[in-house]
Design a protein around this motif. Structure first.
Motif, PDB file in Angstrom:
ATOM      1  N   THR A   1     -53.635 -27.980 -39.426  1.00 49.81           N
ATOM      2  CA  THR A   1     -52.268 -27.471 -39.334  1.00 49.81           C
ATOM      3  C   THR A   1     -51.856 -27.299 -37.877  1.00 49.81           C
ATOM      4  O   THR A   1     -50.746 -27.676 -37.483  1.00 49.81           O
ATOM      5  N   SER A   2     -52.754 -26.755 -37.070  1.00 52.12           N
ATOM      6  CA  SER A   2     -52.462 -26.561 -35.645  1.00 52.12           C
ATOM      7  C   SER A   2     -52.253 -27.896 -34.934  1.00 52.12           C
ATOM      8  O   SER A   2     -51.318 -28.044 -34.139  1.00 52.12           O
ATOM      9  N   LEU A   3     -53.115 -28.856 -35.210  1.00 53.41           N
ATOM     10  CA  LEU A   3     -52.989 -30.164 -34.571  1.00 53.41           C
ATOM     11  C   LEU A   3     -51.694 -30.868 -34.979  1.00 53.41           C
ATOM     12  O   LEU A   3     -51.057 -31.532 -34.160  1.00 53.41           O
ATOM     13  N   LYS A   4     -51.292 -30.712 -36.226  1.00 49.43           N
ATOM     14  CA  LYS A   4     -50.029 -31.307 -36.672  1.00 49.43           C
ATOM     15  C   LYS A   4     -48.868 -30.667 -35.930  1.00 49.43           C
ATOM     16  O   LYS A   4     -47.949 -31.359 -35.486  1.00 49.43           O
TER      17      LYS A   4
ATOM     18  N   GLN B   1     -57.774 -22.813 -50.864  1.00 49.87           N
ATOM     19  CA  GLN B   1     -58.531 -21.577 -50.749  1.00 49.87           C
ATOM     20  C   GLN B   1     -58.493 -20.782 -52.045  1.00 49.87           C
ATOM     21  O   GLN B   1     -59.522 -20.271 -52.489  1.00 49.87           O
ATOM     22  N   SER B   2     -57.319 -20.656 -52.643  1.00 51.33           N
ATOM     23  CA  SER B   2     -57.214 -19.850 -53.864  1.00 51.33           C
ATOM     24  C   SER B   2     -58.013 -20.485 -54.996  1.00 51.33           C
ATOM     25  O   SER B   2     -58.629 -19.773 -55.796  1.00 51.33           O
ATOM     26  N   ASP B   3     -58.023 -21.828 -55.054  1.00 50.12           N
ATOM     27  CA  ASP B   3     -58.812 -22.512 -56.088  1.00 50.12           C
ATOM     28  C   ASP B   3     -60.299 -22.235 -55.894  1.00 50.12           C
ATOM     29  O   ASP B   3     -61.021 -21.979 -56.854  1.00 50.12           O
ATOM     30  N   PHE B   4     -60.746 -22.284 -54.639  1.00 47.36           N
ATOM     31  CA  PHE B   4     -62.154 -22.025 -54.352  1.00 47.36           C
ATOM     32  C   PHE B   4     -62.528 -20.606 -54.754  1.00 47.36           C
ATOM     33  O   PHE B   4     -63.568 -20.376 -55.380  1.00 47.36           O
ATOM     34  N   LEU B   5     -61.669 -19.644 -54.394  1.00 44.23           N
ATOM     35  CA  LEU B   5     -61.969 -18.251 -54.734  1.00 44.23           C
ATOM     36  C   LEU B   5     -61.987 -18.042 -56.245  1.00 44.23           C
ATOM     37  O   LEU B   5     -62.823 -17.302 -56.764  1.00 44.23           O
TER      38      LEU B   5
ATOM     39  N   GLY C   1     -61.544 -23.401 -41.790  1.00 46.81           N
ATOM     40  CA  GLY C   1     -61.364 -23.660 -40.364  1.00 46.81           C
ATOM     41  C   GLY C   1     -60.794 -25.035 -40.099  1.00 46.81           C
ATOM     42  O   GLY C   1     -59.900 -25.206 -39.261  1.00 46.81           O
ATOM     43  N   ILE C   2     -61.276 -26.021 -40.825  1.00 46.55           N
ATOM     44  CA  ILE C   2     -60.763 -27.384 -40.667  1.00 46.55           C
ATOM     45  C   ILE C   2     -59.310 -27.460 -41.099  1.00 46.55           C
ATOM     46  O   ILE C   2     -58.483 -28.116 -40.453  1.00 46.55           O
TER      47      ILE C   2
ATOM     48  N   ALA D   1     -70.433 -20.517 -46.356  1.00 50.20           N
ATOM     49  CA  ALA D   1     -70.367 -21.236 -45.081  1.00 50.20           C
ATOM     50  C   ALA D   1     -69.519 -22.492 -45.229  1.00 50.20           C
ATOM     51  O   ALA D   1     -68.714 -22.817 -44.350  1.00 50.20           O
ATOM     52  N   GLN D   2     -69.683 -23.186 -46.358  1.00 50.88           N
ATOM     53  CA  GLN D   2     -68.867 -24.377 -46.603  1.00 50.88           C
ATOM     54  C   GLN D   2     -67.399 -23.998 -46.717  1.00 50.88           C
ATOM     55  O   GLN D   2     -66.529 -24.668 -46.172  1.00 50.88           O
ATOM     56  N   PHE D   3     -67.120 -22.925 -47.423  1.00 50.87           N
ATOM     57  CA  PHE D   3     -65.746 -22.463 -47.563  1.00 50.87           C
ATOM     58  C   PHE D   3     -65.158 -22.123 -46.205  1.00 50.87           C
ATOM     59  O   PHE D   3     -64.026 -22.484 -45.886  1.00 50.87           O
TER      60      PHE D   3
END
Length: 98
Positions: free
Chosen positions: A71-74, A28-32, A65-66, A58-60
């Motif tokens: 993380t939640s699924l793990k 996220q930080s790299d994208f921002l 979200g993915i 929207a892609q971000f």
């Protein structure tokens, strides 16, 4: 006008490593950082198209979200593993020895 070669760099102005040599993934930080760098250096007389900006956001949002879902699924998988081991241990204790 003189043309010079442009070396690929990342948002921190570091040379981009060839594919397969870097182990860090963009977050996220790299994208921002990339997005703010893009906005800082865009031509004010020819700004980024609004639709393109909305598509990037929207892609971000989808990627974020993915990532959260992963993380939640793990976490859920880890909890199931612990519960399964606990049930296996309880079952082994309660079964009569043959």
């Amino acid at each position: 006008m003189t043309m010079t070669a442009i070396q690929p760099t990342n948002a921190r102005n570091m040379p981009v490593m060839p594919k397969g040599t870097a182990e860090k993934k963009l977050g996220q930080s790299d994208f921002l950082q990339l997005m703010t760098t893009q906005l800082k250096h865009q031509d004010p007389f020819d700004p980024v198209d609004n639709q393109a900006m909305v598509a990037q956001m929207a892609q971000f949002s989808s990627v974020a979200g993915i990532s959260e879902m992963s993380t939640s699924l793990k976490s859920i998988a880890d909890q199931i593993k612990v519960q399964t081991q606990l049930l296996t241990d309880i079952r082994a204790e309660t079964l009569p020895a043959s």
